[in-house]
Design a protein around this motif. Structure first.
Motif, PDB file in Angstrom:
ATOM      1  N   ALA A 160       0.811  -1.221   0.000  1.00 38.58           N
ATOM      2  CA  ALA A 160       0.000   0.000   0.000  1.00 38.58           C
ATOM      3  C   ALA A 160       0.841   1.267   0.000  1.00 38.58           C
ATOM      4  O   ALA A 160       0.327   2.350   0.275  1.00 38.58           O
ATOM      5  N   GLY A 161       2.147   1.159  -0.320  1.00 36.07           N
ATOM      6  CA  GLY A 161       2.978   2.355  -0.417  1.00 36.07           C
ATOM      7  C   GLY A 161       4.060   2.387   0.633  1.00 36.07           C
ATOM      8  O   GLY A 161       4.628   1.355   1.001  1.00 36.07           O
TER       9      GLY A 161
ATOM     10  N   PHE B 115      -4.262  -4.210  -2.813  1.00 40.16           N
ATOM     11  CA  PHE B 115      -3.761  -2.884  -3.155  1.00 40.16           C
ATOM     12  C   PHE B 115      -2.310  -2.928  -3.634  1.00 40.16           C
ATOM     13  O   PHE B 115      -1.447  -3.550  -3.007  1.00 40.16           O
ATOM     14  N   CYS B 116      -2.075  -2.237  -4.740  1.00 41.08           N
ATOM     15  CA  CYS B 116      -0.726  -2.029  -5.286  1.00 41.08           C
ATOM     16  C   CYS B 116      -0.655  -0.537  -5.596  1.00 41.08           C
ATOM     17  O   CYS B 116      -0.961  -0.093  -6.706  1.00 41.08           O
ATOM     18  N   VAL B 117      -0.255   0.234  -4.595  1.00 41.06           N
ATOM     19  CA  VAL B 117      -0.443   1.681  -4.633  1.00 41.06           C
ATOM     20  C   VAL B 117       0.853   2.390  -4.238  1.00 41.06           C
ATOM     21  O   VAL B 117       1.624   1.874  -3.424  1.00 41.06           O
ATOM     22  N   GLY B 118       1.075   3.581  -4.798  1.00 39.63           N
ATOM     23  CA  GLY B 118       2.220   4.388  -4.402  1.00 39.63           C
ATOM     24  C   GLY B 118       3.529   3.652  -4.630  1.00 39.63           C
ATOM     25  O   GLY B 118       3.832   3.220  -5.742  1.00 39.63           O
TER      26      GLY B 118
ATOM     27  N   GLY C  44       3.267   0.421  -6.333  1.00 30.13           N
ATOM     28  CA  GLY C  44       3.191   0.531  -7.778  1.00 30.13           C
ATOM     29  C   GLY C  44       4.554   0.727  -8.417  1.00 30.13           C
ATOM     30  O   GLY C  44       4.822   0.200  -9.502  1.00 30.13           O
TER      31      GLY C  44
ATOM     32  N   SER D 259      -6.164  -3.622  -6.967  1.00 25.96           N
ATOM     33  CA  SER D 259      -6.332  -2.206  -7.305  1.00 25.96           C
ATOM     34  C   SER D 259      -4.963  -1.566  -7.443  1.00 25.96           C
ATOM     35  O   SER D 259      -4.037  -1.884  -6.691  1.00 25.96           O
ATOM     36  N   PHE D 260      -4.857  -0.643  -8.385  1.00 26.91           N
ATOM     37  CA  PHE D 260      -3.582  -0.015  -8.695  1.00 26.91           C
ATOM     38  C   PHE D 260      -3.734   1.501  -8.692  1.00 26.91           C
ATOM     39  O   PHE D 260      -4.746   2.035  -9.162  1.00 26.91           O
ATOM     40  N   GLY D 261      -2.708   2.191  -8.187  1.00 27.34           N
ATOM     41  CA  GLY D 261      -2.765   3.636  -8.181  1.00 27.34           C
ATOM     42  C   GLY D 261      -1.396   4.258  -8.015  1.00 27.34           C
ATOM     43  O   GLY D 261      -0.508   3.690  -7.364  1.00 27.34           O
TER      44      GLY D 261
ATOM     45  N   THR E  43      -0.170   7.869  -6.709  1.00 27.68           N
ATOM     46  CA  THR E  43      -0.931   8.877  -5.967  1.00 27.68           C
ATOM     47  C   THR E  43      -0.207  10.166  -5.564  1.00 27.68           C
ATOM     48  O   THR E  43      -0.690  10.885  -4.684  1.00 27.68           O
TER      49      THR E  43
ATOM     50  N   LEU F 192      -7.490   5.258  -8.201  1.00 31.79           N
ATOM     51  CA  LEU F 192      -7.220   3.829  -8.291  1.00 31.79           C
ATOM     52  C   LEU F 192      -7.947   3.255  -9.499  1.00 31.79           C
ATOM     53  O   LEU F 192      -9.052   3.679  -9.844  1.00 31.79           O
TER      54      LEU F 192
END
Length: 262
Positions: A71-72, A109-112, A115, A131-133, A135, A169
């Motif tokens: 998640a980052g 989550f695959c974020v920040g 990602g 989910s991808f983002g 940010t 996202l």
């Protein structure tokens, strides 16, 4: 085995195993959806160096502990001396430079920063519901130039702008359509498919993979080196002989540890 550094947050670590030619690196910080602590960012390049030097490692899989990839960044783990973007970029660049095939196996989550790590891998498989983002626009941060260019090289400038401008996202189906994902698997099928595919990668020529990775990543100064490696390796003769004999090939080329790579 765990790696995180001397100032590790309790329960946060990079865990890894090696089996069947595949190194699996697990981002583990379940209390914060596997957010990367400062110690984890610092530990990743050294961990990758060790796996690069290990002749038993043919392929690297990066995944998250449990139902989330990453998640980052764990901002609470940073000190006043830490530059969070510099830590993330250093880890991302080390992963991108890893000379063996890399695959991100994504759930949740695959974020920040997550990602960034996924984009630095050669391949990305995900399970439905991921989910991808990207940010930084939510925080007024200028995304690193190297990370922006890598994202654009993966999904193209149009989708990179969509992700960076909006910080929204996207679901796994949209990520597949955008070219961020190579394969999207039904729930419960990701591990099986990753195991199948990595077995395929382990069976193929290291020579082909190593040269193809450099060429595809845009390196232009080692064409002669790889031509020489191919001429002296015996892999081509073995591949042709195995094909004609209808048997699995036994490729023997291995990287020269003394050869310059920079």
């Amino acid at each position: 085995m765990d790696a995180a550094g001397p100032d590790a947050v309790a329960g946060a670590a990079l865990r890894h195993t090696v089996a069947g030619g595949v190194a699996t690196v697990v981002i583990s910080h379940p209390a914060k959806r596997n957010a990367m602590t400062a110690a984890m960012w610092r530990a990743l390049p050294g961990l990758l160096d060790g796996l690069e030097a290990d002749p038993a490692v043919r392929v690297l899989v990066l995944t998250g502990d449990g139902p989330t990839f990453c998640a980052g960044a764990d901002i609470s783990s940073l000190t006043g001396d830490d530059d969070p973007q510099a830590l993330a970029v250093a880890a991302e660049e080390a992963l991108a430079a890893f000379p063996k095939p890399t695959l991100a196996a994504v759930r949740g989550f695959c974020v920040g920063g997550g990602g960034q790590l996924a984009a630095a891998c050669d391949l990305r498989f995900a399970e439905e519901g991921a989910s991808f983002g990207v940010t930084p626009a939510k925080l007024g941060i200028v995304y690193a130039a190297s990370s922006t260019r890598r994202l654009a090289s993966v999904v193209g400038p149009a989708w990179a702008k969509y992700l960076l401008f909006s910080a929204e996202l996207i679901d796994a189906e949209t990520a597949l359509r955008a070219g961020l994902l190579h394969e999207l698997l039904p729930a419960g099928q990701l591990d099986k498919r990753v195991a199948e595919f990595t077995r395929v990668l382990v069976s193929r020529s290291r020579l082909t993979q190593a040269a193809a990775k450099e060429f595809a990543d845009g390196r232009t100064d080692r064409d002669g080196y790889w031509a020489g490696q191919a001429a002296g390796s015996g892999d081509t003769a073995e591949g042709v002989a195995a094909f004609l004999a209808r048997r699995p090939p036994v490729f023997t080329w291995t990287p020269d540890p003394g050869a310059p790579t920079g």
